[in-house]
Scaffold this active site. Structure first.
Site, PDB file in Angstrom:
ATOM      1  N   HIS A 139      32.591  57.755  21.912  1.00  0.00           N
ATOM      2  CA  HIS A 139      33.539  58.244  22.910  1.00  0.00           C
ATOM      3  C   HIS A 139      32.889  58.137  24.286  1.00  0.00           C
ATOM      4  O   HIS A 139      31.827  58.709  24.526  1.00  0.00           O
ATOM      5  CB  HIS A 139      33.899  59.701  22.624  1.00  0.00           C
ATOM      6  CG  HIS A 139      34.821  60.297  23.637  1.00  0.00           C
ATOM      7  ND1 HIS A 139      36.106  59.843  23.842  1.00  0.00           N
ATOM      8  CD2 HIS A 139      34.634  61.294  24.537  1.00  0.00           C
ATOM      9  CE1 HIS A 139      36.674  60.549  24.807  1.00  0.00           C
ATOM     10  NE2 HIS A 139      35.799  61.439  25.245  1.00  0.00           N
ATOM     11  N   LYS A 160      35.185  61.263  33.188  1.00  0.00           N
ATOM     12  CA  LYS A 160      34.680  59.904  32.920  1.00  0.00           C
ATOM     13  C   LYS A 160      35.663  58.827  33.394  1.00  0.00           C
ATOM     14  O   LYS A 160      35.277  57.872  34.075  1.00  0.00           O
ATOM     15  CB  LYS A 160      34.402  59.744  31.425  1.00  0.00           C
ATOM     16  CG  LYS A 160      33.354  60.681  30.859  1.00  0.00           C
ATOM     17  CD  LYS A 160      33.047  60.395  29.413  1.00  0.00           C
ATOM     18  CE  LYS A 160      34.241  60.615  28.509  1.00  0.00           C
ATOM     19  NZ  LYS A 160      34.684  62.037  28.470  1.00  0.00           N
ATOM     20  N   ASP A 178      37.541  55.385  26.892  1.00  0.00           N
ATOM     21  CA  ASP A 178      37.825  56.322  25.807  1.00  0.00           C
ATOM     22  C   ASP A 178      37.028  56.010  24.543  1.00  0.00           C
ATOM     23  O   ASP A 178      36.300  56.856  24.035  1.00  0.00           O
ATOM     24  CB  ASP A 178      39.321  56.370  25.489  1.00  0.00           C
ATOM     25  CG  ASP A 178      39.649  57.534  24.559  1.00  0.00           C
ATOM     26  OD1 ASP A 178      39.234  58.656  24.869  1.00  0.00           O
ATOM     27  OD2 ASP A 178      40.310  57.311  23.534  1.00  0.00           O
ATOM     28  N   ARG A 244      14.622  66.524  39.205  1.00  0.00           N
ATOM     29  CA  ARG A 244      14.855  66.241  40.625  1.00  0.00           C
ATOM     30  C   ARG A 244      14.022  65.079  41.136  1.00  0.00           C
ATOM     31  O   ARG A 244      14.214  64.622  42.253  1.00  0.00           O
ATOM     32  CB  ARG A 244      14.559  67.510  41.451  1.00  0.00           C
ATOM     33  CG  ARG A 244      15.433  68.683  41.073  1.00  0.00           C
ATOM     34  CD  ARG A 244      15.174  69.894  41.934  1.00  0.00           C
ATOM     35  NE  ARG A 244      15.515  69.665  43.328  1.00  0.00           N
ATOM     36  CZ  ARG A 244      15.418  70.583  44.279  1.00  0.00           C
ATOM     37  NH1 ARG A 244      14.978  71.795  43.984  1.00  0.00           N
ATOM     38  NH2 ARG A 244      15.729  70.293  45.517  1.00  0.00           N
TER      39      ARG A 244
END
Length: 312
Positions: A139, A160, A178, A244
């Site tokens: 997916h 998405k 999808d 980070r």
């Protein structure tokens, strides 16, 4: 895994069927390996790979013609088994009567191809490796960004498809939305594509289904792409510590392949399309040997060492 039979090969490579069509059984091809039965022509069948496609070229047939009639019949009977998916003669060679008779007896299709033996073997192997490669479905969304196949994953509703639409508007190409069908063509090589039913389609909540190729043109889509990077979108968690610097390396394991993975937290105000676009460009730089995070770490280490030296 798709089932491939000799009939599929006949249509794909425009092969000519040389024996009785009513006697032929199109058995599944289970391996991409091709056999050139030279040792078998000499009578050595101890390790005969019967389940492979048997490819006969000029060398094999020239040797066969030098055998006695009894040996010729014996070789062809032993060459044609109920496990053999097909026998192909290259260079437009015609089969001897012993071969067609033995093949008709057990239903093995015998084909002729105009290509040279080496070229035909290479083309058959490439085609079969692609079709017989292990496959799974995930997916997510697959986008071609600056030549990098980026697999975007995340929970349903995280954004998405909307991000994919923004990336397409920025000139990148949609591969699948999808559901992404992923096959491992060889070790370390993952290729993704869209299921036929939803190819070139994008689902946007509140808007519905849109056809990307119709709206943005043929240059906005492609049918398949090798996957190089995985980006996982997740809702921002205030309690979670996110990377980070970019020094930490995550991987998504698909079959035996470890796919580089980046986790991107999602919250209002973040331009995900730009972030993913930059992630793809930075991934390309890393493959070229330029790693900004490592360069920064080396600079920081150098400054700390110089500071310690001054204090001493």
């Amino acid at each position: 895994m798709a089932e491939i039979t000799a009939k599929v090969l006949m249509e794909e490579f425009e092969l000519t069927l040389l024996n009785d069509e009513e006697s032929v059984t199109f058995r599944p091809v289970t391996t991409s390996d091709i056999s050139r039965p030279g040792m078998e022509m000499a009578g050595f069948f101890t390790y005969y790979p019967a389940k492979r496609i048997q490819l006969l070229g000029k060398t094999e047939m020239s040797f066969y013609e030098q055998l006695s009639k009894e040996d010729q019949q014996d070789r062809m009977v032993r060459l044609c088994t109920y496990d053999t998916p097909a026998i192909i003669l290259s260079r437009g060679l015609q089969p001897p009567a012993e071969l067609t008779e033995a093949a008709d007896e057990v239903g093995v299709p015998v084909f002729s191809a105009d290509m040279s033996t080496t070229r035909l073997s290479s083309k058959l192997t490439t085609f079969l490796e692609s079709k017989l490669a292990p496959m799974t479905a995930m997916h997510g969304v697959l986008i071609d960004i600056y030549g990098i196949g980026v697999l975007i994953t995340g929970s349903s509703g995280v954004g998405k498809s909307e991000t994919a639409l923004d990336l397409v508007r920025r000139g990148h190409r949609l591969v699948a939305d999808d559901s992404v069908e992923i096959r491992q063509e060889q070790e370390g090589v993952l290729v993704g594509r869209s299921p036929e039913l939803i190819r070139h389609l994008l689902e946007i909540r509140g808007l519905g289904i849109i056809n990307v190729m119709t709206l943005f043109g043929a240059g906005a889509v492609r049918n398949e792409k090798r996957i190089g990077l995985s980006i996982d979108l997740e809702a921002w968690d205030q309690k979670k510590q996110y990377d980070r610097l970019g020094l930490d390396e995550e991987h998504l394991k698909v079959f035996e392949t470890d796919l580089p993975k980046i986790t991107v937290p999602v919250r209002p105000g973040r331009n995900l399309a730009v972030i993913i676009e930059v992630a793809a460009m930075n991934f390309r730089l890393k493959r070229m040997g330029i790693n900004a995070a490592e360069q920064f770490s080396e600079r920081l280490t150098s400054v700390i060492e110089e500071s310690d030296a001054d204090q001493d």
